[in-house]
Write a protein that holds these residues in place. Sequence first.
Motif, PDB file in Angstrom:
ATOM      1  N   TYR A  94       0.842  -1.187   0.000  1.00 21.92           N
ATOM      2  CA  TYR A  94       0.000   0.000   0.000  1.00 21.92           C
ATOM      3  C   TYR A  94       0.877   1.236   0.000  1.00 21.92           C
ATOM      4  CZ  TYR A  94      -2.873   3.885   1.132  1.00 21.92           C
ATOM      5  OH  TYR A  94      -3.472   5.112   1.044  1.00 21.92           O
ATOM      6  N   TYR A  95       0.509   2.183  -0.781  1.00 18.91           N
ATOM      7  CA  TYR A  95       0.874   3.561  -0.528  1.00 18.91           C
ATOM      8  C   TYR A  95      -0.127   4.445  -1.238  1.00 18.91           C
ATOM      9  CZ  TYR A  95       3.241   7.491   1.281  1.00 18.91           C
ATOM     10  OH  TYR A  95       3.473   8.639   1.983  1.00 18.91           O
ATOM     11  N   ASN A  96      -0.326   5.662  -0.717  1.00 15.86           N
ATOM     12  CA  ASN A  96      -1.362   6.509  -1.317  1.00 15.86           C
ATOM     13  C   ASN A  96      -0.821   7.257  -2.535  1.00 15.86           C
ATOM     14  OD1 ASN A  96      -0.609   9.394  -0.650  1.00 15.86           O
ATOM     15  ND2 ASN A  96      -0.401   8.409   1.347  1.00 15.86           N
ATOM     16  N   ASN A 128     -12.533   2.987  -6.239  1.00 14.04           N
ATOM     17  CA  ASN A 128     -12.602   1.566  -5.882  1.00 14.04           C
ATOM     18  C   ASN A 128     -13.835   0.843  -6.406  1.00 14.04           C
ATOM     19  OD1 ASN A 128     -10.255   1.698  -3.960  1.00 14.04           O
ATOM     20  ND2 ASN A 128     -11.624   3.243  -3.119  1.00 14.04           N
ATOM     21  N   PHE A 331      -9.708   9.058  -2.580  1.00 17.08           N
ATOM     22  CA  PHE A 331      -9.963   8.027  -1.584  1.00 17.08           C
ATOM     23  C   PHE A 331      -8.633   7.425  -1.118  1.00 17.08           C
ATOM     24  CE2 PHE A 331     -13.451   8.285  -4.624  1.00 17.08           C
ATOM     25  CZ  PHE A 331     -14.509   8.587  -3.782  1.00 17.08           C
ATOM     26  N   THR A 332      -8.622   6.989   0.107  1.00 20.69           N
ATOM     27  CA  THR A 332      -7.420   6.335   0.651  1.00 20.69           C
ATOM     28  C   THR A 332      -6.881   5.298  -0.334  1.00 20.69           C
ATOM     29  OG1 THR A 332      -8.260   6.633   2.883  1.00 20.69           O
ATOM     30  CG2 THR A 332      -6.577   4.938   2.586  1.00 20.69           C
ATOM     31  N   TYR A 333      -7.820   4.556  -0.919  1.00 22.84           N
ATOM     32  CA  TYR A 333      -7.394   3.458  -1.801  1.00 22.84           C
ATOM     33  C   TYR A 333      -7.480   3.798  -3.277  1.00 22.84           C
ATOM     34  CZ  TYR A 333      -7.780   1.092   2.659  1.00 22.84           C
ATOM     35  OH  TYR A 333      -7.639   0.747   3.976  1.00 22.84           O
ATOM     36  N   SER A 334      -7.526   5.083  -3.629  1.00 23.13           N
ATOM     37  CA  SER A 334      -7.455   5.470  -5.052  1.00 23.13           C
ATOM     38  C   SER A 334      -6.157   4.924  -5.643  1.00 23.13           C
ATOM     39  CB  SER A 334      -7.449   6.998  -5.190  1.00 23.13           C
ATOM     40  OG  SER A 334      -8.722   7.539  -4.978  1.00 23.13           O
ATOM     41  N   HIS A 336      -5.043   1.767  -5.585  1.00 26.94           N
ATOM     42  CA  HIS A 336      -4.368   0.814  -4.686  1.00 26.94           C
ATOM     43  C   HIS A 336      -3.392  -0.053  -5.487  1.00 26.94           C
ATOM     44  CE1 HIS A 336      -3.661  -2.557  -2.025  1.00 26.94           C
ATOM     45  NE2 HIS A 336      -4.104  -1.798  -1.039  1.00 26.94           N
TER      46      HIS A 336
END
Length: 471
Positions: A94-96, A128, A331-334, A336
């Motif tokens: 993970y990293y943003n 997501n 988003f946090t997971y844009s 991913h």
Amino acid sequence: QPCLAGTSMNQYGHNFTKTIQRIDAAHHMHPFTDHKSLNAEGSRVIVSAEGCWLTDSDGNRILDGMAGLWCMQVGYGRQSITDAVAKQLAELPYYNTFFKTTHVPAARLAEKLAEVTPAHMNRAFFVNSGSEANDTVFRMVRYYWDLMGKPDKKIIIGRNNAYHGSTVAGTSLGGMGAMHKQGDLPVPGVHHIMQPYWFGEGGDLSPAEFGIKAARALDEAIEQLGEDRIAAFIAEPIQGAGGVIIPPETYWPEIKKVLAKRDILLVVDEVICGFGRLGTWFGSDYYDLKPDLMPIAKGLSSGYLPIGGVMVSDRVADVVIGKGGEFYHGFTYSGHPAACAAALENIRILQEEAIVDKVRDETAPYLQEGWLSLADHPLVGEARMVGMVGALELVPEKGNRARKFPSVGEVGTLTRDMSFRNGLVMRAVRDSLILSPPLVISKSEIDELVARARKTLDDSHAELSKRGLLA
Ligand code: PMP
């Protein structure tokens, strides 16, 4: 070959299914589910899948005629996608992508998407899901017109019975009355026009005449609301969840004429039609559309991991990036990393195995021949299909489009359940059955699919005449 034997002992043991059903009923709230009827029957527990086939906890093998939820383009069990994801998780789980940072899979996927989408679309905003893609659309079109110095252009026109997701923006843009009722939607600033559903709403008009009428409804709405207040028109090339509504041939050309003389953005929701479903990479290729924004999801990763995006045209990017400052959205997971890795490998497979060409030239025409042959069945009022997405309209009286079953949805659900029992997943929408199989389905699997669909119609017909529901 499929095994439909049912309840014999398998690797999970006799009590496995019941245990999972029990804990599921006690603790799991399902999406789009009436829990009373679900719990009365018990959930079907899917434990594994390979190619186009699902296996449930009783060992039944079921042909997945819905590609999961319209997403499993390349088929289940692709080891190379699993490997790509595992490698990415080991390297960088993970990293943003906020704050002037990127990573290799997000950058490479954005570049790849610029390659496979229409030529004027060169930037991807990652999210997501399809719903988040449409939330992004909602904000981006309004921001675009603010930057253009036209802050009054805020209304987005959608269509009745469209589906654009289930978040507040997605539900609002969509045209599902039952969804609107829950949560007091749509939000202000969304207007819905008629859908191009000839079988259900065409009346005495020919499909061609009705297509023109439905398209002109856009022009009438723009006229009535004022062009200076309209931001965008959003539509699926073919409505999916609304019941695979394939517009009459006149519809999209007429919409294009309307848009050509109006200064509003076109948003083409490619969440279902994208990535080969129509035998072209995108529905926009099939109907020769030039979207300003294009929400994508599902087939982007064949559902292996959740990822969606909005493809942004040069026209919009030049303004949002060129004139704008920071767009306060993301988003946090844009993007991913693992989801991007899955999508990259999925697209590599689509390209390397020439799956889209094969669908267009070989397997979709073969599937269409089989599917459209079901039109001769006494229960079927219309069979329709483009690429690998189709529907069967079930009717009590063949040849009479106006005559419906007394309680809408009952026959669709009954027939859908029959189909499951016959080892084929189809979905019911109102009293129609819809189909959208994995794009890798083979000709022999198509034969199997059509045979099971016909048996399902026969079984259902017998049951309905027993109940006195046929004319
Ligand atoms: N748009 C369309 C056209 C869809 O069919 C769907 C999902 N069926 C969505 C948006 C929403 O996607 P998601 O369920 O991933 O939020």
